[in-house]
Write a protein that holds these residues in place. Structure first.
Motif, PDB file in Angstrom:
ATOM      1  N   GLU A 124     -30.570  63.006  42.256  1.00 57.72           N
ATOM      2  CA  GLU A 124     -31.076  61.676  41.935  1.00 57.72           C
ATOM      3  C   GLU A 124     -31.535  61.593  40.480  1.00 57.72           C
ATOM      4  O   GLU A 124     -31.273  60.601  39.788  1.00 57.72           O
ATOM      5  CB  GLU A 124     -32.221  61.315  42.885  1.00 57.72           C
ATOM      6  CG  GLU A 124     -31.761  61.092  44.314  1.00 57.72           C
ATOM      7  CD  GLU A 124     -32.904  61.029  45.307  1.00 57.72           C
ATOM      8  OE1 GLU A 124     -32.638  60.790  46.482  1.00 57.72           O
ATOM      9  OE2 GLU A 124     -34.066  61.221  44.885  1.00 57.72           O
ATOM     10  N   GLN A 129     -30.848  57.748  39.423  1.00 59.24           N
ATOM     11  CA  GLN A 129     -30.906  56.866  40.595  1.00 59.24           C
ATOM     12  C   GLN A 129     -32.321  56.333  40.775  1.00 59.24           C
ATOM     13  O   GLN A 129     -33.285  57.095  40.786  1.00 59.24           O
ATOM     14  CB  GLN A 129     -30.478  57.638  41.845  1.00 59.24           C
ATOM     15  CG  GLN A 129     -30.557  56.815  43.124  1.00 59.24           C
ATOM     16  CD  GLN A 129     -30.026  57.607  44.319  1.00 59.24           C
ATOM     17  OE1 GLN A 129     -29.143  58.458  44.174  1.00 59.24           O
ATOM     18  NE2 GLN A 129     -30.564  57.339  45.490  1.00 59.24           N
ATOM     19  N   GLU A 131     -34.968  54.156  43.151  1.00 55.66           N
ATOM     20  CA  GLU A 131     -35.196  53.694  44.522  1.00 55.66           C
ATOM     21  C   GLU A 131     -36.404  52.762  44.536  1.00 55.66           C
ATOM     22  O   GLU A 131     -37.407  53.045  43.869  1.00 55.66           O
ATOM     23  CB  GLU A 131     -35.446  54.869  45.461  1.00 55.66           C
ATOM     24  CG  GLU A 131     -35.637  54.429  46.905  1.00 55.66           C
ATOM     25  CD  GLU A 131     -35.710  55.612  47.855  1.00 55.66           C
ATOM     26  OE1 GLU A 131     -35.063  55.557  48.903  1.00 55.66           O
ATOM     27  OE2 GLU A 131     -36.430  56.577  47.550  1.00 55.66           O
TER      28      GLU A 131
END
Length: 272
Positions: A124, A129, A131
């Motif tokens: 990640e 990434q 979230e």
């Protein structure tokens, strides 16, 4: 974002590489004398993560993010290999091919899940990434509540049976975290409707109380083991290991609570 990527990467690798190193040591302790190949594999992974731990502390926050990205890839490869080793050991235990070894199957599964968590963090981070905060709160708590509950179970099983009071306390903690985990999974299954600031704030408050109590119990047990004041087969390093993981969970809870108070619903963070 580059500074943040570097800081988070160094933090994750610093913490979890030490955890992986210690997993290798604990697994090695549990193998039989004749399990020479498995012992050598465990020793190999100990050295691999000891080297990673040494190297990560050589970086500073102003290092080139691309250098850290390549380092993360290298660490990710090592974590994938130790995860595969742990799953192989679990398979051997469950198929009764290592009679007399002393690693609990659940413990081996436990440490493999932590390896999987670590490699997911690295993936990640390298992908950048993001979230949503509310998703991260639920996911992290589901993961760590199970880890904490299992720690209490392991402590209870490794204490000498004559340590009745401590064993009872460990069972109480195990039951408490079983309930918290079920509640966390309920919130998970109610997504996205459950993702409101009041619900998640209460969720974190409740979990913090139990994690702090468990953390303090682990610290007491660690200190008593160091002073040879209780009877158990718990290695002193294992006692400190589980204490540090409880401290880590509390730091994550605090980070999430600060984010809830200072950020809106649409704010996103890298999944811790």
């Amino acid at each position: 974002m580059s500074d943040r990527f570097v800081a988070q990467s160094l933090d994750e690798v610093s913490f979890w590489s030490r955890i992986m190193k210690e997993h290798s040591f604990f697994l090695g302790l549990g193998f039989r004398c004749e399990d020479t190949v498995l012992k050598k594999e465990a020793d190999h992974f100990y050295r691999v993560f000891e080297d990673i731990e040494r190297r990560v502390h050589c970086f500073t926050l102003d290092v080139d993010p691309n250098t850290i990205k390549e380092f993360n890839k290298e660490v990710h490869s090592a974590v994938c290999h130790i995860w595969a080793f742990k799953r192989k050991v679990l398979g051997l235990i469950l198929s009764c091919k290592l009679p007399g070894q002393t690693n609990f199957p659940l413990l081996v599964d436990h440490v493999s899940r932590e390896a999987n968590y670590f490699r997911n963090r690295l993936e990640e981070l390298n992908r950048g990434q993001l979230e949503p905060l509310y998703d991260a709160i639920i996911d992290e708590n589901v993961f760590f509540l199970r880890i904490m509950g299992e720690h209490a179970q392991f402590i209870g099983h490794l204490l000498d049976p004559s340590e009745r009071k401590l064993a009872e306390q460990a069972r109480d903690f195990s039951n408490d975290f079983d309930q918290l985990l079920v509640q966390a999974r309920d919130i998970d299954s109610m997504r996205p409707q459950s993702q409101t600031a009041p619900i998640l704030d209460q969720f974190l408050d409740q979990n913090r109380v139990s994690v702090k109590s468990l953390r303090d119990f682990k610290k007491t047990a660690r200190d008593l083991i160091d002073q040879c004041k209780i009877k158990s087969i718990i290695h002193p390093l294992l006692a400190d290991h589980v204490f540090r993981e409880a401290e880590r969970f509390l730091e994550i809870i605090d980070m999430f609570e600060n984010s809830l108070k200072g950020k809106g619903r649409t704010q996103e963070i890298i999944h811790h």
